[in-house]
Motif scaffolding. Sequence first.
Motif, PDB file in Angstrom:
ATOM      1  N   PHE A  32       0.845  -1.200   0.000  1.00  0.00           N
ATOM      2  CA  PHE A  32       0.000   0.000   0.000  1.00  0.00           C
ATOM      3  C   PHE A  32       0.873   1.240   0.000  1.00  0.00           C
ATOM      4  O   PHE A  32       2.056   1.200   0.309  1.00  0.00           O
ATOM      5  CB  PHE A  32      -0.947   0.035   1.209  1.00  0.00           C
ATOM      6  CG  PHE A  32      -0.268   0.278   2.532  1.00  0.00           C
ATOM      7  CD1 PHE A  32      -0.042   1.567   2.987  1.00  0.00           C
ATOM      8  CD2 PHE A  32       0.138  -0.785   3.313  1.00  0.00           C
ATOM      9  CE1 PHE A  32       0.590   1.791   4.200  1.00  0.00           C
ATOM     10  CE2 PHE A  32       0.771  -0.573   4.527  1.00  0.00           C
ATOM     11  CZ  PHE A  32       0.992   0.715   4.972  1.00  0.00           C
ATOM     12  N   THR A  39      -5.200   6.161   1.387  1.00  0.00           N
ATOM     13  CA  THR A  39      -4.452   4.924   1.183  1.00  0.00           C
ATOM     14  C   THR A  39      -4.888   4.278  -0.114  1.00  0.00           C
ATOM     15  O   THR A  39      -6.077   4.231  -0.419  1.00  0.00           O
ATOM     16  CB  THR A  39      -4.714   3.934   2.342  1.00  0.00           C
ATOM     17  OG1 THR A  39      -4.324   4.547   3.565  1.00  0.00           O
ATOM     18  CG2 THR A  39      -3.930   2.651   2.158  1.00  0.00           C
ATOM     19  N   ASN A  41      -4.257   0.593  -2.246  1.00  0.00           N
ATOM     20  CA  ASN A  41      -3.711  -0.756  -2.189  1.00  0.00           C
ATOM     21  C   ASN A  41      -3.134  -1.122  -3.542  1.00  0.00           C
ATOM     22  O   ASN A  41      -3.681  -0.770  -4.579  1.00  0.00           O
ATOM     23  CB  ASN A  41      -4.804  -1.753  -1.789  1.00  0.00           C
ATOM     24  CG  ASN A  41      -5.284  -1.502  -0.376  1.00  0.00           C
ATOM     25  OD1 ASN A  41      -4.490  -1.386   0.538  1.00  0.00           O
ATOM     26  ND2 ASN A  41      -6.585  -1.380  -0.215  1.00  0.00           N
ATOM     27  N   TYR A  47       3.433  -2.648  -6.644  1.00  0.00           N
ATOM     28  CA  TYR A  47       4.206  -2.256  -5.460  1.00  0.00           C
ATOM     29  C   TYR A  47       5.709  -2.237  -5.766  1.00  0.00           C
ATOM     30  O   TYR A  47       6.401  -1.258  -5.484  1.00  0.00           O
ATOM     31  CB  TYR A  47       3.892  -3.221  -4.321  1.00  0.00           C
ATOM     32  CG  TYR A  47       4.724  -3.038  -3.081  1.00  0.00           C
ATOM     33  CD1 TYR A  47       4.458  -2.000  -2.204  1.00  0.00           C
ATOM     34  CD2 TYR A  47       5.773  -3.906  -2.797  1.00  0.00           C
ATOM     35  CE1 TYR A  47       5.218  -1.837  -1.053  1.00  0.00           C
ATOM     36  CE2 TYR A  47       6.525  -3.743  -1.650  1.00  0.00           C
ATOM     37  CZ  TYR A  47       6.246  -2.712  -0.785  1.00  0.00           C
ATOM     38  OH  TYR A  47       7.008  -2.545   0.336  1.00  0.00           O
TER      39      TYR A  47
END
Length: 117
Positions: A32, A39, A41, A47
């Motif tokens: 995240f 926020t 995800n 990522y």
Amino acid sequence: MTAAAPTRLHAEDAAPHLLYFGTTVVQVGRMFIRVANDTINLRTGEYKLFLAIATASGSGVSLDDLPAVIGLETSKRSIAVVRTNIYNLRKKIHALGLFKLSTNIHRSAISYTLDGL
């Protein structure tokens, strides 16, 4: 307003990592990104790509180098996978309204940078 380049992350840093874009603090945790109370995800590939691009120096990260970031050999298929992940990542970070994931083309080389707005 142009933000300063983020500070580099190191493998020994404790999670969550903090990146600093000028006065904006970005908390990067396991899968995240959090800025203030917002926020988003991320999937595993998104990522890993975000971390690689956010911590790259000046000119960004070459498209040809990004398949290795997500554990793939460089091929036409892996480049397509990276581009799909970049597309999805771009949509998600745009929702934060603080960053722009830029595509840079110099001669025939493509690279990506993360810019503050």
